[in-house]
Motif scaffolding. Structure first.
Motif, PDB file in Angstrom:
ATOM      1  N   SER A 177      -3.374  -3.560   0.382  1.00  0.00           N
ATOM      2  CA  SER A 177      -2.169  -4.325   0.718  1.00  0.00           C
ATOM      3  C   SER A 177      -2.569  -5.746   1.086  1.00  0.00           C
ATOM      4  O   SER A 177      -3.534  -5.937   1.836  1.00  0.00           O
TER       5      SER A 177
ATOM      6  N   ALA B 103       0.823  -1.214   0.000  1.00  0.00           N
ATOM      7  CA  ALA B 103       0.000   0.000   0.000  1.00  0.00           C
ATOM      8  C   ALA B 103       0.855   1.260   0.000  1.00  0.00           C
ATOM      9  O   ALA B 103       0.452   2.283  -0.559  1.00  0.00           O
TER      10      ALA B 103
ATOM     11  N   HIS C 286      -1.067  -7.966   2.967  1.00  0.00           N
ATOM     12  CA  HIS C 286      -0.767  -8.536   4.290  1.00  0.00           C
ATOM     13  C   HIS C 286      -1.754  -8.152   5.384  1.00  0.00           C
ATOM     14  O   HIS C 286      -1.677  -8.666   6.496  1.00  0.00           O
TER      15      HIS C 286
ATOM     16  N   GLN D 269      -7.064  -0.693   5.249  1.00  0.00           N
ATOM     17  CA  GLN D 269      -7.681  -1.306   6.433  1.00  0.00           C
ATOM     18  C   GLN D 269      -9.120  -1.774   6.168  1.00  0.00           C
ATOM     19  O   GLN D 269      -9.721  -2.407   7.029  1.00  0.00           O
TER      20      GLN D 269
HETATM   21  N1  PMP Z   1      -2.059   2.572   4.731  1.00  0.00           N
HETATM   22  C1  PMP Z   1      -2.640   2.125   5.858  1.00  0.00           C
HETATM   23  C2  PMP Z   1      -3.948   2.714   6.301  1.00  0.00           C
HETATM   24  C3  PMP Z   1      -2.023   1.116   6.603  1.00  0.00           C
HETATM   25  O1  PMP Z   1      -2.598   0.676   7.723  1.00  0.00           O
HETATM   26  C4  PMP Z   1      -0.795   0.565   6.140  1.00  0.00           C
HETATM   27  C5  PMP Z   1      -0.093  -0.542   6.894  1.00  0.00           C
HETATM   28  N2  PMP Z   1       0.235  -0.224   8.211  1.00  0.00           N
HETATM   29  C6  PMP Z   1      -0.229   1.080   4.963  1.00  0.00           C
HETATM   30  C7  PMP Z   1      -0.896   2.080   4.290  1.00  0.00           C
HETATM   31  C8  PMP Z   1       1.077   0.561   4.426  1.00  0.00           C
HETATM   32  O2  PMP Z   1       0.908  -0.697   3.839  1.00  0.00           O
HETATM   33  P1  PMP Z   1       2.166  -1.577   3.360  1.00  0.00           P
HETATM   34  O3  PMP Z   1       2.710  -2.193   4.600  1.00  0.00           O
HETATM   35  O4  PMP Z   1       1.577  -2.589   2.427  1.00  0.00           O
HETATM   36  O5  PMP Z   1       3.114  -0.673   2.667  1.00  0.00           O
END
Ligand code: PMP
Length: 384
Positions: free
Chosen positions: A198, A69, A200, A178
């Protein structure tokens, strides 16, 4: 151990693990190679694209696979600004509670001369729509807001923001990271132009995600190259993409039941904890929230201390606080809600997942009762 940190990451589901292992063993050729092994990898990639697109409610051609993300968000913001500039639009509007990587990007853009405005939030964590209306004007290239906040779980008024953005001809990006697996909201039912996700957070692997780019929008690439129809260069992470597809498929199979399950867990958890002491406060309780997220505070007990005690009692959770060289910084989200640094430093986040059981919640309440109630009683005495 009871894992209540699903907003940080989720455990990869068996379907994702199996498909990834298989891909590493048998689909390791480069999808760009013209020989039969490459073509097999290419076929699997096309298939994964269809499967993820079905989950998100977009067309396969609208999907750009990324490293997660963070990359999708960067592509949306930098690409959205570049497109805006060609139409004389230069301003960027975000919410003040975006993911730290997004706010760091905003800071860099500001230093380079871009005007970035941040929409404030109210005391309950909900977005200040009246302020959004004032900030979204004709010079705005892109409005970018998260679907739900990762710390409080509070959902953002996406439909209203999309309307505001489109009324002035700006693009709308949603960081939907989320929302996946925790909400029924999908790209096709939204008015968004860009949508980040994302794998994960969805029981898929780390290091893979996607940006949905609405059909007809010629968003420039962040990483130049020929892959992903010239929209994202770099040899595709096929095992990761297949794991993502397996996780997305698995999530859509049980989404309705999972949401009911998460709602039930959240009600049990919050009811149980609030009944323990009037010093327990749950943030954003009156707002529309993700069913898996409870952000709360036990009096003024420091989050680090609370988390250490919970871990000793078998519960793994997180706070929104950021650790830096200067020590622990209170969460920017709670500060934006008007909390004092002292109160913000007391906030922790319990985030459940579809594998969390009702018995786990009972154990968490018992752990809080044993590990934190005596400290809360001391705090109440000291204040008396
Ligand atoms: N945006 C939000 C709202 C998230 O919660 C996260 C993950 N903590 C991210 C972006 C970043 O995602 P990624 O770990 O896939 O880069």
């Amino acid at each position: 151990m009871i894992y209540l940190d699903h907003n940080a990451t989720t455990r990869p589901c068996p379907e994702a693990i199996e498909e990834m292992q298989d891909a590493l063993r048998t689909l390791w050729a480069n999808p760009s190679s013209t020989h039969t092994a490459g073509q097999a990898a290419r076929g699997a990639l096309a298939d994964a694209r269809t499967r993820v697109a079905r989950f998100l409610g977009c067309q396969g051609t609208e999907l750009v696979f990324t490293s997660g993300a963070t990359e999708a968000n960067h592509m949306a913001v930098l690409g959205g600004l570049a497109l805006g500039r060609t139409r004389g639009r230069t301003r960027l509007v975000l919410s003040c509670i975006e993911h730290p990587a997004m706010l760091a990007l905003a800071q860099r853009l500001r230093a380079e001369g871009t005007i970035v405005d941040l929409i404030p939030v109210q005391a309950d964590g909900s977005l200040d729509l009246a302020a959004a209306e004032r900030l979204i004007g004709a010079d705005v290239a892109l409005v970018s807001v998260m679907g739900a906040n990762n710390e409080t779980g509070v959902c953002m008024p996406l439909a209203a923001l999309e309307q505001l953005a489109h009324a002035v001809g700006a693009l709308m990006h949603v960081d939907a990271t989320q929302l996946a697996g925790r909400s029924e909201q999908r790209f096709d039912a939204s008015g968004a132009d860009l949508w980040s996700i994302s794998a994960h957070k969805l029981h898929g692997p780390k290091g893979v995600g996607a940006l949905v780019v609405r059909k007809g929008l010629s968003l420039p690439a962040l990483l130049c190259g020929r892959q992903e129809r010239q929209r994202r260069g770099g040899t595709e992470n096929l095992p990761g993409i297949l794991g993502f597809a397996a996780a997305a498929e698995r999530a859509s199979l049980t989404l309705a039941a999972d949401l009911l399950h998460l709602q039930d867990l959240q009600a049990r958890l919050e009811r149980g904890l609030l009944a323990l002491s009037p010093q327990v406060q749950v943030y954003g309780r009156s707002c529309q929230r993700l069913p898996n997220t409870s952000c709360l505070r036990f009096g003024l007990l420091d989050a680090d201390r609370v988390l250490a005690r919970l871990e000793r009692a078998g519960v793994l959770a997180s706070s929104g606080a950021a650790c830096s060289a200067g020590g622990t910084q209170p969460s920017h989200v709670l500060l934006a809600m008007g909390e004092s640094p002292e109160r913000a430093k007391a906030a922790i986040r319990l985030s459940t997942g579809r594998d969390t059981r009702a018995e786990d919640i009972e154990q968490v309440i018992a752990a809080v009762t044993g590990a934190l109630l005596p400290l809360l009683a001391d705090e109440a005495l000291a204040a008396a």
